[in-house]
Design a protein around this motif. Sequence first.
Motif, PDB file in Angstrom:
ATOM      1  N   CYS A   1       0.914   2.108   8.235  1.00  0.00           N
ATOM      2  CA  CYS A   1       0.255   1.747   6.985  1.00  0.00           C
ATOM      3  C   CYS A   1      -1.252   1.911   7.163  1.00  0.00           C
ATOM      4  O   CYS A   1      -1.803   1.553   8.205  1.00  0.00           O
ATOM      5  N   ASP A   2      -1.914   2.424   6.143  1.00  0.00           N
ATOM      6  CA  ASP A   2      -3.352   2.627   6.197  1.00  0.00           C
ATOM      7  C   ASP A   2      -4.134   1.354   5.882  1.00  0.00           C
ATOM      8  O   ASP A   2      -5.341   1.310   6.049  1.00  0.00           O
ATOM      9  N   ASN A   3      -3.426   0.306   5.450  1.00  0.00           N
ATOM     10  CA  ASN A   3      -4.093  -0.920   5.007  1.00  0.00           C
ATOM     11  C   ASN A   3      -3.829  -2.131   5.911  1.00  0.00           C
ATOM     12  O   ASN A   3      -4.676  -3.000   6.021  1.00  0.00           O
TER      13      ASN A   3
ATOM     14  N   ARG B   1       4.867   9.069  -2.868  1.00  0.00           N
ATOM     15  CA  ARG B   1       5.028   8.974  -4.326  1.00  0.00           C
ATOM     16  C   ARG B   1       6.447   9.358  -4.686  1.00  0.00           C
ATOM     17  O   ARG B   1       6.875  10.474  -4.381  1.00  0.00           O
TER      18      ARG B   1
ATOM     19  N   GLU C   1      -3.213  11.694   7.203  1.00  0.00           N
ATOM     20  CA  GLU C   1      -2.927  10.717   6.157  1.00  0.00           C
ATOM     21  C   GLU C   1      -2.069  11.351   5.079  1.00  0.00           C
ATOM     22  O   GLU C   1      -2.129  12.557   4.838  1.00  0.00           O
TER      23      GLU C   1
ATOM     24  N   ASP D   1       0.265  10.155   1.185  1.00  0.00           N
ATOM     25  CA  ASP D   1       0.709   9.173   0.194  1.00  0.00           C
ATOM     26  C   ASP D   1       2.208   9.322   0.028  1.00  0.00           C
ATOM     27  O   ASP D   1       2.757  10.412   0.181  1.00  0.00           O
TER      28      ASP D   1
ATOM     29  N   TYR E   1      -0.312   6.989   7.498  1.00  0.00           N
ATOM     30  CA  TYR E   1      -0.737   8.077   8.384  1.00  0.00           C
ATOM     31  C   TYR E   1       0.236   8.203   9.536  1.00  0.00           C
ATOM     32  O   TYR E   1       1.010   7.294   9.833  1.00  0.00           O
TER      33      TYR E   1
ATOM     34  N   CYS F   1       0.854  -1.190   0.000  1.00  0.00           N
ATOM     35  CA  CYS F   1       0.000   0.000   0.000  1.00  0.00           C
ATOM     36  C   CYS F   1       0.893   1.244   0.000  1.00  0.00           C
ATOM     37  O   CYS F   1       1.965   1.244   0.596  1.00  0.00           O
ATOM     38  N   ASP F   2       0.457   2.327  -0.650  1.00  0.00           N
ATOM     39  CA  ASP F   2       1.244   3.558  -0.642  1.00  0.00           C
ATOM     40  C   ASP F   2       0.562   4.669   0.154  1.00  0.00           C
ATOM     41  O   ASP F   2       0.923   5.826   0.076  1.00  0.00           O
ATOM     42  N   ARG F   3      -0.422   4.311   0.958  1.00  0.00           N
ATOM     43  CA  ARG F   3      -1.158   5.273   1.794  1.00  0.00           C
ATOM     44  C   ARG F   3      -0.787   5.015   3.255  1.00  0.00           C
ATOM     45  O   ARG F   3      -0.867   3.878   3.737  1.00  0.00           O
TER      46      ARG F   3
END
Length: 69
Positions: free
Chosen positions: A54-56, A28, A24, A26, A12, A8-10
């Motif tokens: 990680c947000d996921n 990049r 939060e 990203d 927080y 995941c690239d999201r």
Amino acid sequence: MACPVCACDRFYVKGQEDEYDMQEFDLRYGEVFIAAEETENGKIEIQDETEVFCDNCSWHGKLKELRKP
């Protein structure tokens, strides 16, 4: 640059004074991108030593760990 567990690239970060104050962002191309509406409300400073989540999935660690080549 992505989460080493789930890709995941999201992510927080939590506020230092209030752990429920989260921001939060990203990742990049190795750079932190924060949503425009969040930057207007006073953002949390994110540096290489900042602990990110990680947000996921349950991964967390220092931002610099995600920037490793």
